[in-house]
Design an enzyme around this catalytic site. Sequence first.
Site, PDB file in Angstrom:
ATOM      1  N   ARG A  71       0.859  -1.188   0.000  1.00 12.49           N
ATOM      2  CA  ARG A  71       0.000   0.000   0.000  1.00 12.49           C
ATOM      3  C   ARG A  71       0.895   1.238   0.000  1.00 12.49           C
ATOM      4  O   ARG A  71       2.112   1.134   0.117  1.00 12.49           O
ATOM      5  CB  ARG A  71      -1.000   0.022   1.160  1.00 12.49           C
ATOM      6  N   GLY A  72       0.224   2.408  -0.128  1.00 10.19           N
ATOM      7  CA  GLY A  72       0.984   3.644  -0.263  1.00 10.19           C
ATOM      8  C   GLY A  72       1.097   3.970  -1.751  1.00 10.19           C
ATOM      9  O   GLY A  72       1.411   3.088  -2.566  1.00 10.19           O
ATOM     10  N   ALA A  73       0.828   5.228  -2.094  1.00  7.18           N
ATOM     11  CA  ALA A  73       0.685   5.578  -3.512  1.00  7.18           C
ATOM     12  C   ALA A  73       1.900   5.223  -4.383  1.00  7.18           C
ATOM     13  O   ALA A  73       1.750   4.516  -5.390  1.00  7.18           O
ATOM     14  CB  ALA A  73       0.316   7.056  -3.629  1.00  7.18           C
ATOM     15  N   ASP A  93      -2.274  10.701  -2.101  1.00  5.55           N
ATOM     16  CA  ASP A  93      -2.650   9.630  -3.036  1.00  5.55           C
ATOM     17  C   ASP A  93      -3.017  10.175  -4.405  1.00  5.55           C
ATOM     18  O   ASP A  93      -2.893   9.490  -5.415  1.00  5.55           O
ATOM     19  CB  ASP A  93      -3.808   8.815  -2.458  1.00  5.55           C
TER      20      ASP A  93
END
Length: 342
Positions: free
Chosen positions: A49-51, A235
């Site tokens: 996860r994480g942009a 994001d």
Amino acid sequence: MTNNEVHPIVWTGECITLLDQTLLPSEETYVDIQTVDALVDAISRLVVRGAPALGAVGAYGVALAMVQGEREDWSADELHENILRIRNARPTAVNLAWGVDRVLPLVESGLAAVVADADAVSAEDAAANRAMGRIGADWIEANVERRPLRLLTHCNTGTLATTYWGTALGVIRELHERGLVELVYADETRPLLQGARLTAWELDRAGIAHVVQSDGAAASTILRGLVDVALIGADRIAANGDSANKIGSVSVALACKDAGVPFLVVAPVSTVDLATENGDDIHIELRSGEEVTTLAGIRVAPANTQGFNPAFDVTPARLISAIITEKTAIEVAQGESPKSKL
Ligand code: MRU
């Protein structure tokens, strides 16, 4: 990179090995992702996860689909449908679609070309993070007086959320290397606790003094004068500077505005979506209400109570002091915008 660094996303030649972020900090377990189904599931469950990390995984995901397609004799249409499933696995972080779209034109050139470009996506992200670290730290040194600095951050924006070093956490690392950090307040980040589980894990490994506070404590900590600057990631950043980030970010920004504390959004240019005019047009992921009504798998709300679980919020540009990218600091408070600067 030093030996202490983790490698959350690795292309092995046939599959993607991911550090399972749902199990941190108690378990450091790596999973081999062999199929598109498994990748879509891993993205949806926040194993990765994480942009910016999603950007790299999107790019390697195309390679993975090609390998599976070859193995299972997919038609061109089947390959395309599966690549689209990866692209759409989560809606808010523009980087996922960006990573897929970047390597897509290379599919007809073959697997080696796609992997080479996915490697470039990963390397460019690492370099961008180091540049943002320097630009953000310079901005803070020039605009914030108190020393040493007390910082506040929300969610996780470190190596785990990127390919290396981090965005907002990269600025914090840089400030730490400059000997300027007194303390970092890491918001716990309900409901999935990216702050308590992941940011604290990274800060601990980096030897940076920190405490974890409940999300509800953040505004009070800011209004009590305990924070010199707040930094978050993003994001998706719209053309006018409105920025989507983990739910709870806008509350931090509002408190900072009221207290006169600088509020920075730190994100690579790949997170800027000039095709989206403003924050109203950003698709906010709505996740299962059960993530809110349960805690570590145990129901905490009455059995009949439904949860409401938007995973992100939008901080309006008017609340942002500056957006830090690898190219430049965009002085949003001075009327600049990504559209006017990038
Ligand atoms: O739901 P998550 O954990 O993917 O949300 C992550 C965030 O909101 C991060 O702050 C953002 O992606 C920036 S990561 C450098």
